[in-house]
Design a protein around this motif. Structure first.
Motif, PDB file in Angstrom:
ATOM      1  N   GLY A 188       0.814  -1.213   0.000  1.00  0.00           N
ATOM      2  CA  GLY A 188       0.000   0.000   0.000  1.00  0.00           C
ATOM      3  C   GLY A 188       0.843   1.256   0.000  1.00  0.00           C
ATOM      4  N   ASP A 189       0.610   2.128   0.966  1.00  0.00           N
ATOM      5  CA  ASP A 189       1.260   3.426   0.995  1.00  0.00           C
ATOM      6  C   ASP A 189       2.595   3.442   1.737  1.00  0.00           C
ATOM      7  OD1 ASP A 189      -0.834   4.501  -0.420  1.00  0.00           O
ATOM      8  OD2 ASP A 189      -1.972   5.054   1.385  1.00  0.00           O
ATOM      9  N   ILE A 190       3.043   2.327   2.262  1.00  0.00           N
ATOM     10  CA  ILE A 190       4.302   2.302   3.005  1.00  0.00           C
ATOM     11  C   ILE A 190       5.458   2.331   2.014  1.00  0.00           C
ATOM     12  CG2 ILE A 190       5.739   0.995   4.618  1.00  0.00           C
ATOM     13  CD1 ILE A 190       3.218  -0.239   5.746  1.00  0.00           C
ATOM     14  N   ASP A 191       6.389   3.244   2.234  1.00  0.00           N
ATOM     15  CA  ASP A 191       7.554   3.343   1.359  1.00  0.00           C
ATOM     16  C   ASP A 191       8.495   2.169   1.605  1.00  0.00           C
ATOM     17  OD1 ASP A 191       6.683   5.705   0.222  1.00  0.00           O
ATOM     18  OD2 ASP A 191       7.692   6.955   1.719  1.00  0.00           O
ATOM     19  N   ALA A 192       9.195   1.759   0.552  1.00  0.00           N
ATOM     20  CA  ALA A 192      10.107   0.615   0.626  1.00  0.00           C
ATOM     21  C   ALA A 192      11.187   0.777   1.699  1.00  0.00           C
ATOM     22  CB  ALA A 192      10.733   0.359  -0.740  1.00  0.00           C
ATOM     23  N   PRO A 193      11.804   1.949   1.852  1.00  0.00           N
ATOM     24  CA  PRO A 193      12.830   2.058   2.894  1.00  0.00           C
ATOM     25  C   PRO A 193      12.300   1.728   4.289  1.00  0.00           C
ATOM     26  CG  PRO A 193      12.947   3.943   1.425  1.00  0.00           C
ATOM     27  CD  PRO A 193      11.722   3.169   1.052  1.00  0.00           C
TER      28      PRO A 193
END
Length: 164
Positions: free
Chosen positions: A5-10
């Motif tokens: 979803g909206d969670i960034d990869a880092p």
């Protein structure tokens, strides 16, 4: 990482690193901490450089392999020395101890009392009640021999501990 979803990869990599580090504290060993370091390193790189997920996973695998290999080499080099090399070796700790024969040693085998336990023993034939000294061990079998000289040469009186 579209499936998150909206969670960034880092953040995913940093969270994975923290979870792996926490798991290292709960589980014995020195393995997961290096995987945690690889995940955190991958997360920091992903935060600075916009790279595809496949490259992130590949970098995590490479960093994991390198960190585990480097840690293993370092631990082999540095070693894990102890001040008591016989710490977990009950037989080695018994060397030099005095024992009493509880089952006559015949044909080289019998039983002796060491502290509050009995051990199978091998050594010279000895009657019940004979005091011997542990000279070594073969697994869980104590190797026994006659007591070392406990008196001054030329003095034929027995040592205080051997007197009735």
């Amino acid at each position: 990482m579209d499936w998150l979803g909206d969670i960034d990869a880092p953040w995913v990599w940093l969270i994975a690193g923290v979870v792996l580090a926490g798991a290292e504290m709960l589980l014995p060993g020195y393995f997961l901490i290096w995987m945690a370091a690889a995940a955190i390193t991958t997360g920091m790189i992903a935060a600075v450089v916009d790279i595809p997920v496949a490259v992130q996973v590949l970098s995590f695998v490479v960093f994991s392999a390198l960190s585990v290999y480097a840690a293993r080499e370092w631990l082999d080099y540095a070693g894990n020395e102890t001040t008591d090399p016989a710490m977990n070796d009950r037989g080695a700790r018994a060397i030099g101890a005095r024992v009493v024969v509880t089952q006559a040693i015949e044909d080289g085998e019998g039983r002796v009392r060491l502290g509050d336990s009995e051990w199978i023993a091998r050594g010279p034939d000895a009657a019940i009640g004979t005091r011997l000294e542990v000279t070594g061990h073969d697994g869980a079998v104590l190797l026994v021999g006659s007591l070392a000289a406990t008196h001054i040469a030329g003095n034929e009186r027995p040592a205080i501990e051997d007197r009735p």
